[in-house]
Design an enzyme around this catalytic site. Structure first.
Site, PDB file in Angstrom:
ATOM      1  CD  GLU A 239      31.351  46.335  40.501  1.00 31.59           C
ATOM      2  OE1 GLU A 239      31.623  46.114  39.306  1.00 31.59           O
ATOM      3  OE2 GLU A 239      31.824  45.651  41.458  1.00 31.59           O
TER       4      GLU A 239
ATOM      5  CD  GLU B 282      33.140  42.465  29.568  1.00 35.05           C
ATOM      6  OE1 GLU B 282      33.936  43.389  29.852  1.00 35.05           O
ATOM      7  OE2 GLU B 282      32.328  41.989  30.390  1.00 35.05           O
TER       8      GLU B 282
ATOM      9  CG  ASP C 117      25.830  46.343  35.520  1.00 32.49           C
ATOM     10  OD1 ASP C 117      25.632  46.216  34.298  1.00 32.49           O
ATOM     11  OD2 ASP C 117      26.794  45.812  36.107  1.00 32.49           O
TER      12      ASP C 117
ATOM     13  NE  ARG D  54      36.635  43.884  30.657  1.00 27.87           N
ATOM     14  CZ  ARG D  54      36.944  42.991  31.591  1.00 27.87           C
ATOM     15  NH1 ARG D  54      38.207  42.711  31.840  1.00 27.87           N
ATOM     16  NH2 ARG D  54      36.009  42.371  32.275  1.00 27.87           N
TER      17      ARG D  54
END
Length: 712
Positions: A580, A231, A363, A235
């Site tokens: 998404e 993360e 993903d 980010r």
């Protein structure tokens, strides 16, 4: 004799009254009302000077607008001689597009596209050539889609100003109570995630005000605190790198360099797979809740670190991250079905389960295979080969249809059994497939495979949209279970299988029947016999002569308000402001030009405005089938980084982030495509020579001479 004038106060005559007898009075001398004097001169002089300045600014200098806001969206403000330099490749003190020039174009060349409208609401500046002056003219009315993009910008401003006012310095806003929370290191993740969105939307003043926070950052953590590596990379680091690439502000690169170096100890494992979390001050690491490395987390840092290595020249960002070693490991691993398991041992670098998915645990790993190949100027064939083999395996094993509405969905496999679960996170896949169709040439993605990838992209996006359209709020649930097709009849049989060998002996696999064109077999099967795998139905549709021109699963579906007839059931009712589905709409709009994707995006945005907007920002929703909805007191940073950014880019008519020059990371932070220099190839041992075997790894030729998809 005329009486003497009365001096009494009651007389109505003026005491100065003079009566003239005709012929006895001289004509009056003309006295002008205006007498030039020093006092009057100083009274009118400022007006004259001010009018002259305004005339010079608005007419004679129309090629150089005076407003402090600078040029319109997408353009850098003219530089002061002592200002910071612009992005690499843009000469100082010139008005140039903010995006870097495409590869092969000199930095002093013509930018090649006209500037958009200026931010000032009353005038549109017409930019002159060679110093020619042009009069300002009234700005025309915004088009429908540009006006909708402005609505998205207003939503972003509402959300970010709520964050700044009530949660400044903290990670995220609590949008119901106007509170604040630290849940991603306590460094202010919302600001870092939103930086490039501000720039893309033309909110340059807001952007520059945010730089003060970045300049003061030291990424400090207490000794017993840890930053989640995945993360933090996508980010914080991704946000800094993207904002630097767009704006050229040096402080952003400095902080990205600092943070990238602090995260490197996460790679100190025998396999090179990163640990779950790292302390940015001590370098200590720890494992996550599962004890293993999730596949998405291990393979979703290559874009950020390769770009960081390229713009800083620091070899450790490539060598220590061992991106090439991890990618090599992916090509060597023996796979039973061409799919990668979701959990891996960080010591040995081997799989620890038989769960196959494109959802939460996998993903972005699939996403980064294609995107890192694009990012590095299409120069790394190993990443491309992994993408081709993986997507063909996904289409073969994970795509299914519902029996009545023919909804196409991607699901998980536990060993060999489909779960029929569809995650909102998996709705990135149609956008990825469409991006591949758009960017891969015919020698890499042959026509037959390209056609199937596009059908899959359109059908999957249709189903993701239906999970929104069917609900009362018009927003999609986080996870659903799709209605399974009745099992195949035992007597239906299977056609004989065959094998194919790819360029890599480790990836020799068995081809399943739906990868070959056996018209005789499929013509003998009824729909009830076939089961739900999508490629089975495509093969049968092709054997029947392609009736209707569109295969099952790729057609437009009408919404269904009756939950009993939807053919999907919500397992997690919440809408978490996720991006998404919007991401896929945006990519499909850009690659196909079908306006329905824009219209659907607008419907989603209207639903967000109607049901998720609060006094302080925007909130997640607990139940998408309940009106009025109950809010969750959270506004994830990705809402500003991804959801609103993709909506804005979907609606704005200007192509602000062309796919030819930019690639989005998994947090929607665009990074510019670059080419490795010769010294970089030598320093990192890069093999950037494409081979003809890449395509053969994903295609084969049937006995009838037609190309067919093959898994690795």
């Amino acid at each position: 004799m005329l009486p003497a004038p009365s001096t009494g106060g009651s007389s109505r005559r003026s005491p100065n009254l003079v009566i003239s007898i005709p012929g006895t009075r001289q004509p009056p001398v003309f006295r002008p009302h205006f007498k030039p004097s020093g006092k009057l001169l100083f009274r009118y002089l400022p007006w004259v000077v001010g009018s002259t300045i305004l005339l010079w600014l608005f007419i004679l200098r129309a090629d150089n607008p005076p407003f402090g806001g600078g040029p319109g969206e997408g353009y850098r403000v003219p530089h002061h001689p002592h200002s910071r330099p612009g992005p690499p490749g843009i000469p100082p003190f010139t008005r140039q597009p903010w995006r870097p020039p495409p590869p092969g174009v000199e930095s002093d060349g013509n930018p090649g596209h006209p500037p958009p409208n200026d931010d000032h609401p009353g005038f549109k500046w017409k930019w002159g050539n060679g110093g020619a002056s042009n009069k300002a003219k009234q700005q025309p009315q915004l088009g429908v889609w540009d006006a909708r993009a402005e609505k998205v910008k207003e939503a972003f401003v509402h959300a970010f100003e709520g964050y700044k006012r009530h949660a400044d310095g903290y990670d995220e806003l609590l949008p119901i109570v106007g509170g604040k929370v630290n849940n991603f290191n306590g460094w202010g993740v919302t600001l870092y995630d939103a930086l490039d969105t501000m720039w893309i939307m033309g909110l340059h003043d807001m952007f520059r005000e945010s730089l003060e926070t970045v300049a003061k950052a030291d990424f400090y953590l207490k000794p017993d605190d840890y930053a989640p590596f995945f993360e933090t990379t996508i980010r914080y680091l991704g946000g800094l790198l993207s904002a630097y690439a767009l704006s050229g502000e040096p402080v952003l690169l400095t902080r990205a360099d600092d943070l990238g170096r602090m995260l490197l100890p996460a790679f100190d494992t025998p396999s090179g797979f990163p640990m779950f979390a790292v302390n940015t001050k001590t370098g200590q690491t720890r494992k996550g809740w599962s004890g293993d490395a999730l596949w998405a987390e291990a393979l979703s840092n290559q874009m950020e670190y390769k770009y960081l290595a390229h713009i800083t020249g620091r070899k450790e960002y490539y060598n220590k991250v061992r991106t090439d070693r991890i990618m090599q490991r992916m090509t060597e691993i023996s796979l039973t079905n061409g799919l990668f398991p979701t959990r891996w041992d960080t010591d040995s670098g081997t799989p620890t389960n038989q769960h196959y998915s494109v959802g939460a645990f996998a993903d972005s790993a699939y996403e980064y295979m294609l995107k890192q190949w694009l990012l590095t100027g299409r120069s790394e064939p190993r990443a491309l080969e992994l993408y081709l083999n993986s997507t063909n395996a996904i289409i073969e094993h994970l795509l299914h249809l519902t029996p009545t509405r023919k909804l196409l969905y991607v699901t998980d496999l536990l060993t060999e059994s489909p779960t029929h679960k569809l995650e909102h996170l998996s709705c990135f896949l149609p956008g990825l497939l469409a991006l591949g169709v758009q960017t891969l040439t015919d020698d890499i993605l042959p026509a037959k495979i390209r056609e199937r990838h596009l059908w899959a992209a359109q059908g999957l996006a249709e189903t993701c949209w239906i999970t929104y359209a069917d609900t009362k709020t018009g927003l999609g649930p986080d996870e659903v279970t799709m209605q399974a097709w009745p099992p195949k009849k035992a007597s239906s049989g299977q056609p004989p299988s065959t094998t194919t060998t790819t360029s890599n002996p480790a990836t020799t696999t068995e081809m399943t029947p739906h990868l070959m064109d056996r018209r005789a077999f499929w013509s003998s099967q009824s729909d009830e016999d076939m089961g739900g795998r999508w490629l089975d139905h495509v093969e049968k549709w092709e054997s029947d002569g392609r009736p209707g021109g569109v295969p099952p699963g790729a057609k437009t579906v009408s919404k269904e308000t009756d939950p009993q007839k939807r053919e999907w059931r919500s397992m997690k009712d919440s809408y978490l402001l996720r991006p998404e589905t919007i991401e896929s709409f945006y990519i499909l709009w850009k690659t196909t030009g079908e306006v329905k994707w824009r219209e659907r995006g607008w419907s989603v945005f209207e639903a967000i405005e109607r049901h998720a907007k609060t006094k302080y920002g925007y909130a997640s929703i607990n139940n998408v089938d309940q009106i009025p909805p109950q809010w969750k007191d959270e506004m994830p940073s990705y809402f500003l980084a991804e959801t609103l950014k993709y909506l804005y880019l979907l609606f704005i008519d200007d192509d602000l982030i062309p796919f030819e020059y930019w690639v989005f990371n998994t947090e929607a932070h665009p990074l510019p495509i670059f080419d490795w220099a010769t010294w970089e190839k030598q320093a990192y041992g890069l093999n950037t020579t494409s081979t003809s075997t890449t395509t053969s790894a994903s295609t084969t030729t049937t006995a009838s001479g037609e190309e067919s998809t093959a898994r690795p």
